[in-house]
Design a protein around this motif. Structure first.
Motif, PDB file in Angstrom:
ATOM      1  N   ASN A 114      -2.859 -21.185  38.585  1.00 31.55           N
ATOM      2  CA  ASN A 114      -2.315 -22.223  38.247  1.00 31.55           C
ATOM      3  C   ASN A 114      -3.394 -22.637  36.970  1.00 31.55           C
ATOM      4  OD1 ASN A 114      -4.470 -22.815  40.440  1.00 31.55           O
ATOM      5  ND2 ASN A 114      -3.266 -24.168  41.050  1.00 31.55           N
ATOM      6  N   SER A 115      -3.822 -23.829  36.888  1.00 27.42           N
ATOM      7  CA  SER A 115      -4.615 -24.262  36.147  1.00 27.42           C
ATOM      8  C   SER A 115      -6.264 -23.904  36.880  1.00 27.42           C
ATOM      9  CB  SER A 115      -4.225 -26.003  35.117  1.00 27.42           C
ATOM     10  OG  SER A 115      -3.481 -25.348  34.487  1.00 27.42           O
ATOM     11  N   ALA A 116      -6.161 -24.517  37.848  1.00 27.49           N
ATOM     12  CA  ALA A 116      -7.483 -24.487  38.567  1.00 27.49           C
ATOM     13  C   ALA A 116      -7.277 -23.134  39.484  1.00 27.49           C
ATOM     14  CB  ALA A 116      -6.625 -25.080  39.730  1.00 27.49           C
ATOM     15  N   ALA A 117      -6.911 -22.008  39.015  1.00 23.23           N
ATOM     16  CA  ALA A 117      -6.848 -20.588  39.709  1.00 23.23           C
ATOM     17  C   ALA A 117      -7.762 -20.036  37.969  1.00 23.23           C
ATOM     18  CB  ALA A 117      -5.972 -19.801  40.235  1.00 23.23           C
ATOM     19  N   LEU A 118      -7.267 -20.381  36.996  1.00 27.23           N
ATOM     20  CA  LEU A 118      -7.792 -19.739  35.831  1.00 27.23           C
ATOM     21  C   LEU A 118      -9.039 -20.700  36.100  1.00 27.23           C
ATOM     22  CD1 LEU A 118      -5.568 -20.427  33.504  1.00 27.23           C
ATOM     23  CD2 LEU A 118      -5.778 -18.055  34.272  1.00 27.23           C
ATOM     24  N   ARG A 119      -9.411 -21.644  35.991  1.00 25.56           N
ATOM     25  CA  ARG A 119     -10.740 -21.985  35.981  1.00 25.56           C
ATOM     26  C   ARG A 119     -11.620 -21.793  36.658  1.00 25.56           C
ATOM     27  NH1 ARG A 119      -7.977 -27.393  35.441  1.00 25.56           N
ATOM     28  NH2 ARG A 119      -8.011 -28.016  37.498  1.00 25.56           N
ATOM     29  N   ALA A 120     -11.557 -21.361  37.706  1.00 27.54           N
ATOM     30  CA  ALA A 120     -12.185 -21.240  38.583  1.00 27.54           C
ATOM     31  C   ALA A 120     -12.411 -19.734  39.062  1.00 27.54           C
ATOM     32  CB  ALA A 120     -11.470 -21.021  41.106  1.00 27.54           C
ATOM     33  N   SER A 121     -11.580 -18.582  38.217  1.00 27.72           N
ATOM     34  CA  SER A 121     -12.319 -17.282  37.940  1.00 27.72           C
ATOM     35  C   SER A 121     -12.667 -17.343  36.487  1.00 27.72           C
ATOM     36  CB  SER A 121     -10.641 -16.551  37.738  1.00 27.72           C
ATOM     37  OG  SER A 121      -9.560 -16.397  38.569  1.00 27.72           O
ATOM     38  N   GLY A 122     -12.694 -18.411  35.578  1.00 26.39           N
ATOM     39  CA  GLY A 122     -13.619 -18.534  34.552  1.00 26.39           C
ATOM     40  C   GLY A 122     -12.683 -18.238  33.085  1.00 26.39           C
ATOM     41  N   ILE A 123     -11.375 -17.959  33.263  1.00 21.70           N
ATOM     42  CA  ILE A 123     -10.599 -17.050  32.379  1.00 21.70           C
ATOM     43  C   ILE A 123     -10.101 -17.878  31.116  1.00 21.70           C
ATOM     44  CG2 ILE A 123      -7.921 -16.402  31.568  1.00 21.70           C
ATOM     45  CD1 ILE A 123      -8.311 -14.855  34.629  1.00 21.70           C
ATOM     46  N   THR A 124     -10.932 -17.512  30.207  1.00 28.01           N
ATOM     47  CA  THR A 124     -10.337 -18.731  28.893  1.00 28.01           C
ATOM     48  C   THR A 124      -9.398 -17.972  27.855  1.00 28.01           C
ATOM     49  OG1 THR A 124     -12.350 -18.536  28.071  1.00 28.01           O
ATOM     50  CG2 THR A 124     -12.387 -19.919  30.105  1.00 28.01           C
ATOM     51  N   ARG A 125      -8.991 -18.711  26.087  1.00 21.94           N
ATOM     52  CA  ARG A 125      -8.879 -18.169  25.703  1.00 21.94           C
ATOM     53  C   ARG A 125      -9.883 -16.973  24.901  1.00 21.94           C
ATOM     54  NH1 ARG A 125      -7.062 -21.662  22.238  1.00 21.94           N
ATOM     55  NH2 ARG A 125      -7.153 -20.070  19.995  1.00 21.94           N
ATOM     56  N   ASP A 126     -11.116 -17.163  25.313  1.00 22.77           N
ATOM     57  CA  ASP A 126     -11.585 -16.060  24.855  1.00 22.77           C
ATOM     58  C   ASP A 126     -12.460 -14.740  25.528  1.00 22.77           C
ATOM     59  OD1 ASP A 126     -12.360 -17.322  22.611  1.00 22.77           O
ATOM     60  OD2 ASP A 126     -13.967 -19.050  23.918  1.00 22.77           O
ATOM     61  N   THR A 127     -12.094 -14.370  26.846  1.00 21.77           N
ATOM     62  CA  THR A 127     -11.433 -13.954  28.287  1.00 21.77           C
ATOM     63  C   THR A 127     -11.271 -12.446  27.096  1.00 21.77           C
ATOM     64  OG1 THR A 127     -11.876 -15.702  29.873  1.00 21.77           O
ATOM     65  CG2 THR A 127     -11.393 -13.255  30.645  1.00 21.77           C
ATOM     66  N   PRO A 128     -11.686 -11.775  27.081  1.00 24.24           N
ATOM     67  CA  PRO A 128     -11.666 -10.458  26.724  1.00 24.24           C
ATOM     68  C   PRO A 128     -10.307  -9.552  27.755  1.00 24.24           C
ATOM     69  CG  PRO A 128     -13.237  -9.826  27.980  1.00 24.24           C
ATOM     70  CD  PRO A 128     -13.370 -10.924  26.973  1.00 24.24           C
ATOM     71  N   ASP A 129      -9.072  -8.934  27.505  1.00 25.30           N
ATOM     72  CA  ASP A 129      -8.622  -7.824  28.396  1.00 25.30           C
ATOM     73  C   ASP A 129      -9.010  -7.283  29.271  1.00 25.30           C
ATOM     74  OD1 ASP A 129      -6.052  -9.952  28.030  1.00 25.30           O
ATOM     75  OD2 ASP A 129      -5.678  -8.824  26.903  1.00 25.30           O
ATOM     76  N   PRO A 130      -9.529  -7.161  30.868  1.00 24.51           N
ATOM     77  CA  PRO A 130      -9.405  -5.618  31.689  1.00 24.51           C
ATOM     78  C   PRO A 130      -9.162  -4.345  30.259  1.00 24.51           C
ATOM     79  CG  PRO A 130      -8.312  -7.462  32.618  1.00 24.51           C
ATOM     80  CD  PRO A 130      -7.959  -7.986  31.220  1.00 24.51           C
ATOM     81  N   VAL A 131      -9.583  -3.525  31.116  1.00 22.50           N
ATOM     82  CA  VAL A 131      -8.983  -2.131  29.983  1.00 22.50           C
ATOM     83  C   VAL A 131      -7.508  -1.573  31.744  1.00 22.50           C
ATOM     84  CG1 VAL A 131      -9.223   0.518  30.906  1.00 22.50           C
ATOM     85  CG2 VAL A 131     -11.092  -0.943  29.704  1.00 22.50           C
ATOM     86  N   GLY A 132      -6.470  -1.754  30.331  1.00 23.07           N
ATOM     87  CA  GLY A 132      -5.248  -0.948  30.797  1.00 23.07           C
ATOM     88  C   GLY A 132      -4.669  -2.226  31.339  1.00 23.07           C
ATOM     89  N   ALA A 133      -4.953  -3.523  31.289  1.00 22.59           N
ATOM     90  CA  ALA A 133      -4.768  -4.697  31.486  1.00 22.59           C
ATOM     91  C   ALA A 133      -4.512  -6.104  31.052  1.00 22.59           C
ATOM     92  CB  ALA A 133      -5.728  -5.495  33.012  1.00 22.59           C
ATOM     93  N   HIS A 134      -3.683  -6.789  31.403  1.00 25.94           N
ATOM     94  CA  HIS A 134      -3.899  -7.877  30.145  1.00 25.94           C
ATOM     95  C   HIS A 134      -3.595  -9.405  30.462  1.00 25.94           C
ATOM     96  CE1 HIS A 134      -0.004  -7.081  28.918  1.00 25.94           C
ATOM     97  NE2 HIS A 134       0.414  -8.136  28.543  1.00 25.94           N
ATOM     98  N   PHE A 135      -4.093 -10.614  29.968  1.00 25.95           N
ATOM     99  CA  PHE A 135      -3.658 -12.078  30.718  1.00 25.95           C
ATOM    100  C   PHE A 135      -2.853 -12.221  29.287  1.00 25.95           C
ATOM    101  CE2 PHE A 135      -8.148 -11.375  31.591  1.00 25.95           C
ATOM    102  CZ  PHE A 135      -8.134 -11.582  32.626  1.00 25.95           C
TER     103      PHE A 135
END
Length: 539
Positions: A158-179
């Motif tokens: 949910n939105s709160a979990a994304l905020r808590a994880s610091g994931i935004t539109r500018d967060t790069p995809d991890p190697v071998g994975a993606h948002f």
């Protein structure tokens, strides 16, 4: 006791050795944790001394201890213990139960850390729909909430979990994975593959990592179904203290063969020669694609346009999926570890994915002709074709087959996802016909360990509801038993010490109430495990 006497002797039933030199025997003797003799009852009885324990098989059957070539006994606790609640289909069967567990988790969650659940499967827990970010926000507007799918190849936040994880539109995809992102580039809350899961739920896992008791429990479950050796296919060095602590307590009741999860740094600090017959790291694990249940496997054929694909999985019409790496990226990972001598185990479900992996492995084998007997492993092999098995055989590649896909998801594969292509999912006879050595597995977290259930499914291709798929892909009982014992041990580079009832090997044994070869195929999964032995001692 004379040292010519046996410590334990098994009599009174059939002894199925999985040893071509002597496939059938009447009795077996154990001395100092090893198999001392296998043969006729009269000959083995001569080894009975004053201190020998004599086990009456009572008409049952003695086999080598089963080998779970692809499991997760060490990593399993991260999804079923500690701060993450277990809602797997084998734990919570209904959509109503899942919803009740989510509401309870949210209501009792720490406001700062939130609620995290593992095991969502809308394909089996009928009535669930894709858990979108907007929907999860209605369940938990302020506290973080995330659900991990049963395959562990996707997470929804949910939105709160994304905020808590610091994931935004500018967060790069991890190697071998993606948002997954919407048309405007904003994260939808869905993450695919390990790097995305770690970013969203990693802090929750770190709060209370599982300890030795969790591993003890997981190994006990394996022992209960006759397993004495298990591969851990997502190992990380941070989990080694858990293993060492349990071993120091004398609590390791199954042998461990470890496959370290491939790292973006393309390095491992573990020497190639390490450990012993009880615990050893033997390979590196990569994930070339994901799960058919999450839509992220690369196939040459499209997903069907059904309620399941559109509403439950949220997939577009004629979806095909994609690999986690492009060919060059996967080659860089594989080559780095291959050149150091490691056995490679690669998760590959889609047929397009399988082609990419075999392309890379063929190049590596050609460049390193001196590196023989590598036993390169393809994992799961859902959509693998006969032509691909032929190619794998030519390259010396071995396959670990997720036969439980047919058992639990057989109808889903055909009716909801792939149509006729789903009929031949996990084509065991094609594999053996091509000359590929196979194992059968349950994949730890995804389905409960059940070697005899795997044998039944491989022999009948019968689903839980009784439907039979592609009878031309059935195999014999003897072939299935070999895939759960000797050939699985061979995949783990352990066939020199376990996997068959051969004198000199460890006395890792399972006692069954009946001989699977003399049991109606559909009843093989109902055979009782009477006892499991590790080095001649009951576990």
């Amino acid at each position: 006791m004379s040292r010519t006497d046996a410590d334990v002797v098994f009599l009174g039933g059939s002894v199925v050795t999985i040893d071509d030199a002597r496939p059938q025997a009447e009795a077996l003797a154990v001395r100092d944790g090893r198999i001392a003799a296998v043969g006729d009852a009269a000959d083995v009885r001569a080894l009975v001394g004053p201190g020998t324990e004599v086990v009456d098989l009572a008409g049952g059957c003695l086999l080598p201890g089963f080998v779970e070539a692809h499991g997760h006994p060490v990593s399993l606790g991260f999804g079923t213990d500690g701060p993450i609640r277990d809602i797997r289909p084998t734990t919570v069967r209904t959509a109503e139960g899942v919803m009740a567990a989510i509401r309870e988790a949210v209501a009792t969650a720490d406001p700062e850390h939130g609620a995290y659940l593992f095991g969502w499967d809308g394909l089996l827990q009928k009535g669930l729909v894709e858990p979108t970010r907007a929907w999860l926000d209605t369940l938990s507007p302020d506290r973080p909430l995330a659900v991990i799918t049963n395959s562990a190849h996707a997470v929804y936040a949910n939105s709160a979990a994304l905020r808590a994880s610091g994931i935004t539109r500018d967060t790069p995809d991890p190697v071998g994975a993606h948002f997954v992102r919407d048309a405007d580039g904003e994260p939808t809350g869905k993450g695919l593959e390990g790097g995305a899961l770690a970013a969203i739920v990693g802090s929750a896992l770190a709060r209370r990592p599982p300890g030795p008791d969790t591993l003890r429990t997981n190994l006990a479950e394996l022992n209960g179904v006759g397993v004495t050796t298990v591969g851990e296919l997502a190992f990380h060095a941070s989990r080694r203290p858990m293993i060492d602590a349990l071993r120091a307590e004398g609590g390791l009741t199954a042998r461990l063969r470890l496959y370290e999860a491939s790292d973006p740094t393309l390095s491992t600090a573990v020497p190639l020669l390490n450990g012993d017959d009880m615990v050893r790291q033997v390979g590196i694990k990569t994930w070339a694609d994901g799960s058919p249940w999450n839509g992220n496997i690369a196939t040459s054929f499209p997903y069907l346009d059904t309620h399941a694909t559109r509403v439950v999985l949220g997939l577009p019409c004629s979806h095909h999926g994609e690999t986690n790496y492009d060919r060059e990226a996967y080659r860089a990972i594989a080559e780095a570890y291959f050149a150091e001598g490691w056995q490679l185990a690669c998760h590959a479900q889609g047929d397009v994915t399988t082609d990419m992996v075999l392309d890379v492995w063929e190049e590596l084998l050609a460049q390193h002709p001196d590196m023989t007997d590598r036993r390169l492993r393809l994992e799961h092999c859902g959509a693998m074709t006969r032509e691909q098995y032929d190619r794998a055989a030519r390259l010396g590649v071995t396959c670990s087959l997720f036969m439980a896909h047919v058992r639990y998801w057989g109808e889903v594969l055909v009716d909801d996802l792939f149509g006729p292509r789903g009929e031949e999912w996990v084509a065991a006879r094609s594999a053996l016909g091509a000359g590929v050595r196979i194992s059968l597995h349950n994949d730890g977290t995804v389905t409960p360990p059940d070697p005899l259930g795997n044998v039944r499914t491989a022999v009948t291709r019968r689903t839980e509801s009784g439907r039979v798929l592609a009878t031309h892909e059935t195999i014999t009982v003897e072939q299935a038993l070999r895939a759960q014992t000797l050939d699985a041990a061979w995949q783990l580079h352990a066939d020199d010490v376990i996997g068959s009832l051969t004198p000199g090997k460890y006395a890792d044994l399972v006692v069954l109430s009946a001989d699977p070869r003399d049991t109606a195929p559909e009843a093989i999964g109902d055979i009782a495990v009477r006892a499991t032995y590790l080095e001649g001692a009951p576990v």
